[in-house]
Scaffold this motif. Structure first.
Motif, PDB file in Angstrom:
ATOM      1  N   SER A  30      91.998  58.870   2.704  1.00  0.00           N
ATOM      2  CA  SER A  30      91.687  60.236   3.131  1.00  0.00           C
ATOM      3  C   SER A  30      91.777  60.427   4.640  1.00  0.00           C
ATOM      4  O   SER A  30      91.825  61.556   5.114  1.00  0.00           O
ATOM      5  CB  SER A  30      90.293  60.635   2.643  1.00  0.00           C
ATOM      6  N   ASP A  31      91.827  59.348   5.402  1.00  0.00           N
ATOM      7  CA  ASP A  31      91.961  59.475   6.850  1.00  0.00           C
ATOM      8  C   ASP A  31      93.405  59.330   7.323  1.00  0.00           C
ATOM      9  O   ASP A  31      93.663  59.350   8.523  1.00  0.00           O
ATOM     10  CB  ASP A  31      91.105  58.407   7.559  1.00  0.00           C
ATOM     11  N   THR A  32      94.315  59.188   6.383  1.00  0.00           N
ATOM     12  CA  THR A  32      95.713  58.995   6.741  1.00  0.00           C
ATOM     13  C   THR A  32      96.471  60.311   6.610  1.00  0.00           C
ATOM     14  O   THR A  32      96.487  60.915   5.540  1.00  0.00           O
ATOM     15  CB  THR A  32      96.380  57.937   5.856  1.00  0.00           C
ATOM     16  N   CYS A  33      97.086  60.738   7.691  1.00  0.00           N
ATOM     17  CA  CYS A  33      97.954  61.903   7.657  1.00  0.00           C
ATOM     18  C   CYS A  33      99.383  61.430   7.463  1.00  0.00           C
ATOM     19  O   CYS A  33      99.838  60.507   8.150  1.00  0.00           O
ATOM     20  CB  CYS A  33      97.848  62.693   8.946  1.00  0.00           C
ATOM     21  N   MET A  34     100.072  62.027   6.527  1.00  0.00           N
ATOM     22  CA  MET A  34     101.476  61.717   6.284  1.00  0.00           C
ATOM     23  C   MET A  34     102.318  62.882   6.784  1.00  0.00           C
ATOM     24  O   MET A  34     102.033  64.045   6.483  1.00  0.00           O
ATOM     25  CB  MET A  34     101.734  61.499   4.800  1.00  0.00           C
ATOM     26  N   GLY A  35     103.344  62.554   7.523  1.00  0.00           N
ATOM     27  CA  GLY A  35     104.158  63.616   8.083  1.00  0.00           C
ATOM     28  C   GLY A  35     105.640  63.379   7.873  1.00  0.00           C
ATOM     29  O   GLY A  35     106.082  62.237   7.730  1.00  0.00           O
ATOM     30  N   ILE A  51     100.674  66.417   5.762  1.00  0.00           N
ATOM     31  CA  ILE A  51      99.678  66.554   4.707  1.00  0.00           C
ATOM     32  C   ILE A  51      98.555  65.574   5.024  1.00  0.00           C
ATOM     33  O   ILE A  51      98.778  64.402   5.346  1.00  0.00           O
ATOM     34  CB  ILE A  51     100.321  66.308   3.328  1.00  0.00           C
ATOM     35  N   TYR A  52      97.307  66.049   4.921  1.00  0.00           N
ATOM     36  CA  TYR A  52      96.168  65.259   5.394  1.00  0.00           C
ATOM     37  C   TYR A  52      94.997  65.425   4.458  1.00  0.00           C
ATOM     38  O   TYR A  52      94.893  66.446   3.764  1.00  0.00           O
ATOM     39  CB  TYR A  52      95.813  65.718   6.809  1.00  0.00           C
ATOM     40  N   LYS A  53      94.123  64.457   4.474  1.00  0.00           N
ATOM     41  CA  LYS A  53      92.922  64.473   3.629  1.00  0.00           C
ATOM     42  C   LYS A  53      93.302  64.673   2.157  1.00  0.00           C
ATOM     43  O   LYS A  53      92.720  65.497   1.464  1.00  0.00           O
ATOM     44  CB  LYS A  53      91.960  65.585   4.079  1.00  0.00           C
ATOM     45  N   LEU A  54      94.259  63.851   1.735  1.00  0.00           N
ATOM     46  CA  LEU A  54      94.684  63.865   0.330  1.00  0.00           C
ATOM     47  C   LEU A  54      95.037  65.281  -0.124  1.00  0.00           C
ATOM     48  O   LEU A  54      94.682  65.705  -1.210  1.00  0.00           O
ATOM     49  CB  LEU A  54      93.592  63.253  -0.548  1.00  0.00           C
ATOM     50  N   ALA A  97     106.262  59.433   8.404  1.00  0.00           N
ATOM     51  CA  ALA A  97     105.367  58.757   9.328  1.00  0.00           C
ATOM     52  C   ALA A  97     103.932  58.873   8.845  1.00  0.00           C
ATOM     53  O   ALA A  97     103.592  59.799   8.083  1.00  0.00           O
ATOM     54  CB  ALA A  97     105.491  59.352  10.728  1.00  0.00           C
ATOM     55  N   ALA A  98     103.104  57.945   9.307  1.00  0.00           N
ATOM     56  CA  ALA A  98     101.690  57.940   8.948  1.00  0.00           C
ATOM     57  C   ALA A  98     100.845  57.758  10.198  1.00  0.00           C
ATOM     58  O   ALA A  98     101.219  57.018  11.118  1.00  0.00           O
ATOM     59  CB  ALA A  98     101.395  56.827   7.949  1.00  0.00           C
ATOM     60  N   GLY A  99      99.735  58.438  10.211  1.00  0.00           N
ATOM     61  CA  GLY A  99      98.771  58.285  11.296  1.00  0.00           C
ATOM     62  C   GLY A  99      97.381  58.287  10.704  1.00  0.00           C
ATOM     63  O   GLY A  99      97.101  59.092   9.805  1.00  0.00           O
ATOM     64  N   ARG A 100      96.555  57.397  11.188  1.00  0.00           N
ATOM     65  CA  ARG A 100      95.193  57.339  10.659  1.00  0.00           C
ATOM     66  C   ARG A 100      94.250  57.903  11.701  1.00  0.00           C
ATOM     67  O   ARG A 100      94.141  57.369  12.800  1.00  0.00           O
ATOM     68  CB  ARG A 100      94.836  55.897  10.307  1.00  0.00           C
ATOM     69  N   TRP A 101      93.614  58.989  11.354  1.00  0.00           N
ATOM     70  CA  TRP A 101      92.809  59.737  12.310  1.00  0.00           C
ATOM     71  C   TRP A 101      91.394  59.940  11.810  1.00  0.00           C
ATOM     72  O   TRP A 101      91.141  59.966  10.600  1.00  0.00           O
ATOM     73  CB  TRP A 101      93.425  61.124  12.556  1.00  0.00           C
ATOM     74  N   ASP A 102      90.505  60.156  12.774  1.00  0.00           N
ATOM     75  CA  ASP A 102      89.123  60.475  12.439  1.00  0.00           C
ATOM     76  C   ASP A 102      88.861  61.971  12.601  1.00  0.00           C
ATOM     77  O   ASP A 102      88.477  62.649  11.655  1.00  0.00           O
ATOM     78  CB  ASP A 102      88.175  59.664  13.321  1.00  0.00           C
ATOM     79  N   ARG A 103      89.104  62.492  13.781  1.00  0.00           N
ATOM     80  CA  ARG A 103      88.876  63.912  14.064  1.00  0.00           C
ATOM     81  C   ARG A 103      90.099  64.478  14.775  1.00  0.00           C
ATOM     82  O   ARG A 103      90.095  64.638  15.990  1.00  0.00           O
ATOM     83  CB  ARG A 103      87.633  64.091  14.925  1.00  0.00           C
ATOM     84  N   PRO A 104      91.133  64.764  14.006  1.00  0.00           N
ATOM     85  CA  PRO A 104      92.371  65.234  14.638  1.00  0.00           C
ATOM     86  C   PRO A 104      92.235  66.629  15.219  1.00  0.00           C
ATOM     87  O   PRO A 104      91.462  67.458  14.732  1.00  0.00           O
ATOM     88  CB  PRO A 104      93.370  65.214  13.475  1.00  0.00           C
ATOM     89  N   LYS A 105      93.014  66.885  16.239  1.00  0.00           N
ATOM     90  CA  LYS A 105      93.112  68.211  16.806  1.00  0.00           C
ATOM     91  C   LYS A 105      94.295  68.924  16.165  1.00  0.00           C
ATOM     92  O   LYS A 105      95.220  68.282  15.690  1.00  0.00           O
ATOM     93  CB  LYS A 105      93.273  68.117  18.327  1.00  0.00           C
ATOM     94  N   PRO A 106      94.269  70.236  16.133  1.00  0.00           N
ATOM     95  CA  PRO A 106      95.326  70.980  15.413  1.00  0.00           C
ATOM     96  C   PRO A 106      96.747  70.638  15.839  1.00  0.00           C
ATOM     97  O   PRO A 106      97.653  70.626  15.010  1.00  0.00           O
ATOM     98  CB  PRO A 106      94.979  72.431  15.728  1.00  0.00           C
ATOM     99  N   HIS A 107      96.930  70.358  17.117  1.00  0.00           N
ATOM    100  CA  HIS A 107      98.305  70.121  17.573  1.00  0.00           C
ATOM    101  C   HIS A 107      98.814  68.739  17.209  1.00  0.00           C
ATOM    102  O   HIS A 107      99.960  68.406  17.472  1.00  0.00           O
ATOM    103  CB  HIS A 107      98.409  70.339  19.085  1.00  0.00           C
TER     104      HIS A 107
END
Length: 128
Positions: A30-35, A51-54, A97-107
Motif C-alpha cells: 500500500s505504500d508503493t506507487c506504480m507509475g 496508481i497509489y495505495k492499491l 516505475a515504482a516508488g515507495r512513499w510515506d507521505r507523498p506530495k501531489p507533484h
C-alpha cells in the motif's frame, strides 16, 4: 527493493489500442506507487499515469485526455496501462516505475524524480 518488468508494447495505427503490463516483484504494497512514464527521442521523460495505495489514488497526465486507463491487479502484482485512441505523438518508449512513499506530495505522482525502481521500457509506435 522492487523489480519491475514491462511488456505489451508494439506498433499500431492511429486510433488503435495497446495494453501495457508491468509485473512488480516481490509485490505491490500500500505504500508503493506504480507509475507509467514515457520518453520520446530528444525529449524529457514524462509521467503518463500513476496508481497509489492499491488503487485508492489514480493520476493522469493532461495529455491522456481520457484515452488511457491505469489499473492494478493485486493478486498478480501487475499494473496495466490500457491505451485507446492512440495518436502518432504517443510514440515513445514507455517505462514502468515504482516508488515507495510515506507521505507523498501531489507533484510526486507524475514526476520521474520520485520513483526509485525502473523497468527497461517497452516501445510503442503509432503510425498515421
Amino acid at each position: 527493493q522492487v523489480q519491475v518488468v514491462e511488456s505489451g508494447g508494439g506498433s499500431v495505427q492511429a486510433g488503435g489500442s495497446l495494453r501495457l503490463s508491468c509485473v512488480a516483484h516481490p509485490y505491490i504494497d500500500s505504500d508503493t506507487c506504480m507509475g507509467w512514464f514515457r520518453q520520446a527521442p530528444g525529449k524529457e521523460r514524462e509521467g503518463v499515469a500513476a496508481i497509489y495505495k492499491l488503487a485508492d489514488y489514480i493520476y493522469y497526465a493532461e495529455f491522456v485526455q481520457g484515452r488511457f486507463t491505469i489499473s492494478q491487479d493485486n493478486a498478480k502484482n501487475t499494473v496495466y496501462l490500457q491505451m485507446n485512441s492512440l495518436k502518432p505523438e504517443d510514440t515513445a518508449m514507455y517505462f514502468c516505475a515504482a516508488g515507495r512513499w510515506d507521505r507523498p506530495k501531489p507533484h510526486w505522482y507524475l514526476s520521474f524524480r520520485y520513483f526509485t525502481w525502473w523497468g527497461q521500457g517497452t516501445q510503442v509506435t503509432v503510425s498515421s
